[in-house]
Design an enzyme around this catalytic site. Structure first.
Site, PDB file in Angstrom:
ATOM      1  N   SER A   1       0.825  -1.216   0.000  1.00  0.00           N
ATOM      2  CA  SER A   1       0.000   0.000   0.000  1.00  0.00           C
ATOM      3  C   SER A   1       0.857   1.263   0.000  1.00  0.00           C
ATOM      4  CB  SER A   1      -0.899   0.015   1.231  1.00  0.00           C
ATOM      5  OG  SER A   1      -1.650  -1.172   1.303  1.00  0.00           O
TER       6      SER A   1
HETATM    7  N1  SAH Z   1      -0.667  -4.583   4.141  1.00  0.00           N
HETATM    8  C1  SAH Z   1      -0.013  -4.969   2.907  1.00  0.00           C
HETATM    9  C2  SAH Z   1      -0.840  -4.569   1.706  1.00  0.00           C
HETATM   10  C3  SAH Z   1      -1.336  -5.784   1.038  1.00  0.00           C
HETATM   11  S1  SAH Z   1      -2.457  -5.583  -0.313  1.00  0.00           S
HETATM   12  C4  SAH Z   1       1.382  -4.454   2.860  1.00  0.00           C
HETATM   13  O1  SAH Z   1       1.787  -3.706   3.784  1.00  0.00           O
HETATM   14  O2  SAH Z   1       2.114  -4.820   1.952  1.00  0.00           O
HETATM   15  C5  SAH Z   1      -3.782  -6.630   0.214  1.00  0.00           C
HETATM   16  C6  SAH Z   1      -3.472  -8.086   0.441  1.00  0.00           C
HETATM   17  O3  SAH Z   1      -4.694  -8.686   0.852  1.00  0.00           O
HETATM   18  C7  SAH Z   1      -2.999  -8.870  -0.758  1.00  0.00           C
HETATM   19  O4  SAH Z   1      -1.752  -9.423  -0.484  1.00  0.00           O
HETATM   20  C8  SAH Z   1      -4.063  -9.976  -0.932  1.00  0.00           C
HETATM   21  O5  SAH Z   1      -3.539 -11.210  -1.315  1.00  0.00           O
HETATM   22  C9  SAH Z   1      -4.647 -10.035   0.459  1.00  0.00           C
HETATM   23  N2  SAH Z   1      -5.999 -10.605   0.583  1.00  0.00           N
HETATM   24  C10 SAH Z   1      -7.081 -10.448  -0.213  1.00  0.00           C
HETATM   25  N3  SAH Z   1      -8.145 -11.116   0.288  1.00  0.00           N
HETATM   26  C11 SAH Z   1      -7.718 -11.706   1.439  1.00  0.00           C
HETATM   27  C12 SAH Z   1      -8.348 -12.548   2.416  1.00  0.00           C
HETATM   28  N4  SAH Z   1      -9.629 -12.906   2.323  1.00  0.00           N
HETATM   29  N5  SAH Z   1      -7.604 -12.967   3.459  1.00  0.00           N
HETATM   30  C13 SAH Z   1      -6.300 -12.631   3.587  1.00  0.00           C
HETATM   31  N6  SAH Z   1      -5.653 -11.832   2.695  1.00  0.00           N
HETATM   32  C14 SAH Z   1      -6.355 -11.383   1.631  1.00  0.00           C
END
Ligand code: SAH
Length: 224
Positions: free
Chosen positions: A70
């Site tokens: 993000s």
């Molecule tokens: N907080 C992260 C941003 C990740 S983007 C960082 O600091 O890098 C959002 C993430 O949510 C993605 O990696 C995606 O795979 C995950 N995601 C989507 N649906 C999900 C679910 N139901 N359970 C767990 N992770 C999920």
């Protein structure tokens, strides 16, 4: 550490200080604890090697598997809205690169970061371990159902676009705890803060935002 490693470490630290001033303070992030955590966490370590040059970019950056780390401002804003205190137990849904989990651990929280994509979860876990963030735990699974094993949580932070606040998150939240999540459609969401007060959820909306979709049982691909 060799001398050129030290020089690099200084460069990265300066880049993070500039990032905090220009992207965060300039946009109204005020919580000093959030700002110091963001200056302290080596964000470049959470980038895929070929993306390191974009570590301090003012936007989301691809991390593989069609997912992103993000934007620094969104991490700072959501963590600020979470009002985390040292020692609190926090669930992070969508751990991705592990970066936000590191920021929360740096602030003294015990973090349970759940991630759906095993390859990302494994990479995040390895980086957090290498950097010594023992308070950050990564779990592979569907975070739309929360993570009951470590519940209840003082706070739940969601890093993927949710169609609604999942009932599982409400159930796994302590009295007085808060959920910070992007809630809305697939293409646009509102950063939402929901507090549990006497068992009822008090909901407040902050700024608009765009996140990758939350998948799973209470996400966007439920039974369709
Ligand atoms: N907080 C992260 C941003 C990740 S983007 C960082 O600091 O890098 C959002 C993430 O949510 C993605 O990696 C995606 O795979 C995950 N995601 C989507 N649906 C999900 C679910 N139901 N359970 C767990 N992770 C999920």
């Amino acid at each position: 550490m060799r001398e050129d490693d030290n020089a690099h470490a200084d460069e990265y630290l300066n880049a993070r200080r500039r990032m905090a001033e220009r992207q965060l303070v300039a946009r109204g992030i005020k919580d000093e604890r959030v700002l110091s955590a963001i200056v302290a966490v080596p964000r470049h370590e959470f980038m895929p090697p070929e993306r390191r040059a974009d570590a301090h970019f003012d936007g989301a950056v691809p991390i593989g598997e069609a997912q992103t780390i993000s934007q620094p401002y969104m991490v700072a804003l959501m963590v600020e809205l979470l009002e985390v205190e040292p020692g609190q137990r926090i669930l992070e849904v969508g751990a991705g690169s592990g970066y936000q989990a590191a920021v929360l651990a740096e602030m003294g929280a015990e973090v349970y970061g759940i991630e759906l994509i095993p390859a990302l979860a494994k990479r995040a876990e390895a980086v957090l371990e290498r950097l010594g963030y023992e308070q950050a735990h990564i779990i592979i699974g569907d975070g739309s159902k929360g993570y009951a094993k470590a519940a209840p949580y003082d706070g739940i932070i969601v890093a993927a676009a949710a169609p609604a606040i999942s009932p599982a998150w409400v159930e796994q939240l302590s009295e007085g705890g808060r959920i910070v999540a992007p809630v809305g459609s697939l293409h646009h969401q509102v950063c939402t803060v929901a507090r549990k007060v006497k068992g009822e959820m008090k909901v407040r909306e902050d700024i608009g935002c765009v996140f990758v979709p939350l998948l799973g049982e209470h996400g966007w691909d439920r039974g369709v």
